[in-house]
Design a protein around this motif. Structure first.
Motif, PDB file in Angstrom:
ATOM      1  N   GLU A   1      38.972  39.013  41.703  1.00 51.77           N
ATOM      2  CA  GLU A   1      40.341  39.698  42.345  1.00 51.77           C
ATOM      3  C   GLU A   1      39.752  41.084  42.950  1.00 51.77           C
ATOM      4  OE1 GLU A   1      43.655  39.481  40.181  1.00 51.77           O
ATOM      5  OE2 GLU A   1      44.615  41.130  40.799  1.00 51.77           O
ATOM      6  N   LEU A   2      39.228  41.729  42.388  1.00 47.71           N
ATOM      7  CA  LEU A   2      38.667  43.079  43.235  1.00 47.71           C
ATOM      8  C   LEU A   2      37.968  42.914  44.318  1.00 47.71           C
ATOM      9  CD1 LEU A   2      38.008  45.167  39.837  1.00 47.71           C
ATOM     10  CD2 LEU A   2      39.766  45.552  41.602  1.00 47.71           C
ATOM     11  N   ILE A   3      37.025  41.881  44.433  1.00 39.52           N
ATOM     12  CA  ILE A   3      36.260  41.765  45.633  1.00 39.52           C
ATOM     13  C   ILE A   3      37.188  41.236  46.638  1.00 39.52           C
ATOM     14  CG2 ILE A   3      34.407  40.413  46.664  1.00 39.52           C
ATOM     15  CD1 ILE A   3      32.801  40.584  43.870  1.00 39.52           C
TER      16      ILE A   3
ATOM     17  N   GLU B   1      33.857  36.404  35.956  1.00 37.34           N
ATOM     18  CA  GLU B   1      34.653  37.505  35.628  1.00 37.34           C
ATOM     19  C   GLU B   1      35.919  37.437  36.429  1.00 37.34           C
ATOM     20  OE1 GLU B   1      33.103  39.536  32.871  1.00 37.34           O
ATOM     21  OE2 GLU B   1      35.359  40.168  32.708  1.00 37.34           O
TER      22      GLU B   1
ATOM     23  N   MET C   1      38.548  39.424  36.809  1.00 38.34           N
ATOM     24  CA  MET C   1      38.882  40.848  37.617  1.00 38.34           C
ATOM     25  C   MET C   1      37.867  41.135  38.594  1.00 38.34           C
ATOM     26  SD  MET C   1      41.762  42.234  36.993  1.00 38.34           S
ATOM     27  CE  MET C   1      42.120  43.730  38.068  1.00 38.34           C
ATOM     28  N   ALA C   2      36.762  40.796  38.461  1.00 43.25           N
ATOM     29  CA  ALA C   2      35.719  40.871  39.684  1.00 43.25           C
ATOM     30  C   ALA C   2      36.254  39.973  40.918  1.00 43.25           C
ATOM     31  CB  ALA C   2      34.347  40.554  39.044  1.00 43.25           C
TER      32      ALA C   2
END
Lengths: 655, 150
Positions: free
Chosen positions: B15-17, B10, B12-13
């Motif tokens: 990037e956020l992590i 995923e 976005m996942a």
């Protein structure tokens, strides 16, 4: 080995009234050798053989007494004529065992009869139990015109039955040397036909159950043309004829049952099937009506009927144990009766005819593998002249039982099929749910993270902030799409069924599709004019558009999609819809996997498309598989059951 | 301050992590599936200190493939596996094969990102201790062999 033994081997001995027949044609010779008086101008009444009762004109009965002389002494005494007789018998029995056209056999038998007994005319007439009439089936001799052939003799008349009527009703043979002197029987059937008949003989034709099925009658213009040996010969020939007629009947029944059996195996439309069963039952059991009840929710519901109850299909309901029919269902035992009102179990709640008109009643349980699934019952009308009855026989009961068990087997099969499809659907749904939950979980994880970042003490500025917000929006949108596809998948398993015409639907829809497909050409070919199916138009369109979209996706440089609708050769009540493309195709090991939920070789999309297509097709009672050649393109084949294929007839569509 | 690889399909996942871990001062690389992860692991020099990987990507066992690749490259790599809904069997399997820990992505009310960051810190702590022990063992070995030579 004697010809006499040969013949009694070929003919069923039970049908022969006595074991031996004196085979003589020379009447005087025979009579004198048997010590029987022969008088001119009188009706022959040999004293040992007569059977006087109630003022009836004396008739000879076929005795179970042995003739006085040994058979072969008699035969030897009358040489050529006797042998000629034997040979003629032999030829008739050969015909019987070769089983040719029943008409040829009957004619041959009559010709032999005339020859053997020295008669000028003869005929065989069969009883029609429904109308209570004798109808001429076959004739021999001269003078038969169409008009005479169409004469029917009403057996229910109480006066002046005539010789034929008497024999038909009593089953006793009749012999007269001078019919004009017999007041009782003079106004008879045959007399209506030929005025100068003087002598006549009439014998009954008896079927397997001992039931009288007709008469064989011969006549002569001479007085005392026949003696009781001739009567015996005629009886023997009549038995041959009766056996043949019974056999032809059984054969016809058998054909009907075979046809029905094949239909039961392949037909998927249960309503049509049950109607067919009821129609066949009436025919092969010679009944006046038939009704089929099936157990639905612990009650017996009428599912098919021919006559008066037809309008009550779906509405007439018995409790289990209520009435004769309910009793049969509850105890899984048959009931066979003549007078329904005399049975304490009789309720008379739903009847094909008023109770007093019912002459015979037969009901058998329809057995499934585990329990009774319903009741199949047939009814015969009582004839207004109750001098003859027409009850159902144990044979009839066995036959009906067999029909019923076939129905039971079909119902079991249909139920199992439905459960199987349901089980598959549940499995797919379970899989679908698991994967949906997984994907939702991923999206939520992302949402959590994005929100968290936005709340952080170092509030991201400008572009970063925008990105985070749009990430949230995107996730939410994807989740909604996911939910939608999931809901659609769940709904697609239950399609709304309306009657629709597939060919015109496809023409229209493909036109629409063509406007959106750009480089890719779509061709639509069919040899059928009309295909009526029960289905959901929107969902079927969705299937096609899904397949087309997939095809387009895998043909990035353009190509052709070919769609065709044809009638299945293996199963004529199904149509095949084929969608093939000129793309790469699908490798062997993936051909089944592609229909699984979330299987996807595409970066975009959830990979639900084909799973949904399969679900829709199955809800329509059809199947789908991919049969293309890898490297040459994909080819999807959908089968669907159709209500009607081809040209529309004027028959009104069943609702 | 460590070198971390984040593997998740995923975007976005990932990037956020990455953002969260970078906030703690680490250097973060990302990969979108186990194949790309294997490539990056083998090319990384020095090897990654920590690998955070999703369990299900191309297949249901993607996470285990990443774990295998990471440990083959460097036995002291700490691998943390992210699972969508905790299947105990899966978790046990991961631990048996040498993962440091596993984290469920969807526990209601739990801030998974902070939890992850915390586990990364602990993993690095423990790793320091282990590396220290190993260094001492090697030293002891050397001293022993020197003693034997004399």
């Amino acid at each position: 080995m004697s010809a006499g033994m040969l013949i009694s081997v070929v003919l069923n001995p039970d049908n022969l009234h006595s074991a031996w027949y004196p085979f003589t044609v020379g009447k005087r010779q025979a009579c004198s050798s048997l010590g029987i008086g022969y008088a001119k101008g009188d009706t022959i009444v040999p004293s040992e053989l007569s059977d006087k009762n109630e003022g009836d004109t004396p008739v000879t009965t076929k005795g179970s007494q042995q003739p006085k002389e040994d058979l072969w002494e008699v035969v030897e005494g009358s040489n050529d004529l006797a042998k000629a007789s034997l040979l003629s018998f032999y030829s008739v029995s050969k015909l019987l065992s070769a089983f040719p056209d029943i008409n040829a056999l009957m004619k041959a038998t009559l010709e032999e009869a005339l020859k053997s007994v020295g008669a000028e005319r003869g005929f065989i007439a069969l009883i029609n139990y429904h109308t209570g009439e004798l109808k001429i089936g076959w004739t021999a001799g001269h003078g038969w015109t169409d008009e005479k052939l169409s004469v029917r003799f009403d057996l229910s008349g109480s006066v002046g039955r005539g010789a034929e009527g008497h024999v038909a009703l009593t089953g006793k043979p009749y012999l007269s040397g001078d019919i004009t002197k017999d007041q009782y029987h003079s106004s008879c059937f045959r007399c209506l036909l030929f005025e100068n008949t003087v002598s006549c003989m009439v014998v009954p034709l008896k079927g397997r159950d001992g039931k009288i099925i007709g008469v064989l009658s011969v006549s002569s213009e001479h007085q005392n043309a026949f003696d009781e040996n001739d009567l015996r010969i005629l009886c023997a020939l009549a038995d041959v004829a009766a056996v043949a007629i019974s056999a032809a009947d059984y054969h016809a029944r058998e054909q009907k049952l075979i046809e029905l059996g094949m239909e039961l195996a392949s037909q998927t439309d249960i309503e049509a099937l049950l109607d067919e069963v009821v129609a066949v039952a009436v025919e092969i059991l010679q009944a006046d009506d038939c009704s089929l009840f099936l157990i639905d929710d612990s009650k017996l519901v009428l599912k098919a009927s021919r006559g008066a109850l037809k309008g009550q299909v779906g509405k007439a309901v018995y409790e289990l144990g209520e009435g004769l029919t309910g009793w049969v269902a509850l105890h899984a035992q048959p009931i066979r009766l003549s007078d329904v009102r005399s049975d304490p179990r009789w309720k008379g709640r739903y009847t094909e005819f008023p109770a007093e008109q019912i002459g015979a009643f037969l009901a058998v349980p329809v057995m499934g593998q585990k329990s009774c699934r319903g009741v199949l019952r047939v009814i015969r009308k009582r004839h207004p002249d109750s001098s003859y009855t027409n009850p159902f026989t144990p044979d009839d009961q066995n036959l009906l039982h067999m029909l019923a068990s076939q129905v039971g087997a079909v119902l079991d099969r249909v139920e199992l099929q439905e459960r199987l499809i349901e089980a598959e659907r549940m499995a797919a749904l379970g899989e679908m749910s698991a994967r949906t939950a997984h994907m939702l979980g991923n999206k939520i994880f992302t949402l959590k993270g994005a929100l968290k970042e936005l709340k952080h003490i170092d509030l991201p500025q400008g572009e970063e902030r925008e990105r985070l917000f749009s990430a949230i929006e995107c996730s939410i949108k994807e989740m909604e799409e996911l939910l939608q596809e999931f809901r659609y998948f769940v709904k697609s398993a239950k399609a709304e069924k309306n009657l629709l015409e597939l060919i015109s639907l496809m023409h229209e829809f493909i036109e629409q599709l063509r406007r959106t497909t750009g480089d890719v050409a779509i061709s639509f070919v069919t040899h059928l004019d009309e295909v009526w199916i029960e289905g959901d138009a929107e969902r079927l369109k969705r299937c096609i558009s899904e397949l087309v979209e997939n095809a387009i996706h895998f043909m990035p440089d353009g190509g052709t999609i070919s769609i065709s609708i044809e009638q299945s050769k293996a199963r004529p009540n199904e149509v095949l819809i084929t969608v093939s493309d000129t793309g790469v195709g699908i490798p062997e090991e993936k051909k089944e996997k592609i229909f699984e939920p979330f299987y996807s070789t595409r970066a975009q999309g959830l990979g639900l498309g084909l799973a949904i297509v399969k679900s829709i097709v199955q809800a329509h009672g059809g199947t789908i598989e991919e049969v293309g050649e890898y490297g040459k393109g994909a080819k999807f084949v959908i089968t669907l059951p159709a209500k009607r294929i081809g040209k529309q007839t004027s028959r009104v569509e069943r609702e | 301050m460590a070198r971390i690889l984040v593997v998740d399909d995923e975007p976005m996942a990932r990037e956020l992590i990455k953002r969260r871990l970078e906030r703690d001062g680490h250097i973060v690389d990302t990969a979108e599936n186990e194949l790309i992860a294997q490539q990056k692991i083998s090319e990384a020099d020095p090897p990654y200190d920590v690998v955070v990987t999703d369990m299900v990507m191309n297949s249901e066992m993607s996470g285990l493939e990443v774990l295998k690749a990471a440990l083959l490259r460097d036995i002291f790599t700490e691998v943390i596996v992210l699972t969508a809904y905790g299947s105990i069997a899966n978790a046990v399997e991961c631990m048996k094969r040498g993962a440091y820990d596993y984290v469920e992505k969807n526990i209601p009310g739990v801030d998974v990102y902070d939890l992850l960051a915390m586990k990364v810190e602990r993993a690095l702590e423990e790793r320091k201790g282990i590396l220290e022990t190993v260094k001492r063992l090697r030293l002891a070995e050397r001293l022993l062999s020197q003693a034997e030579e004399r």
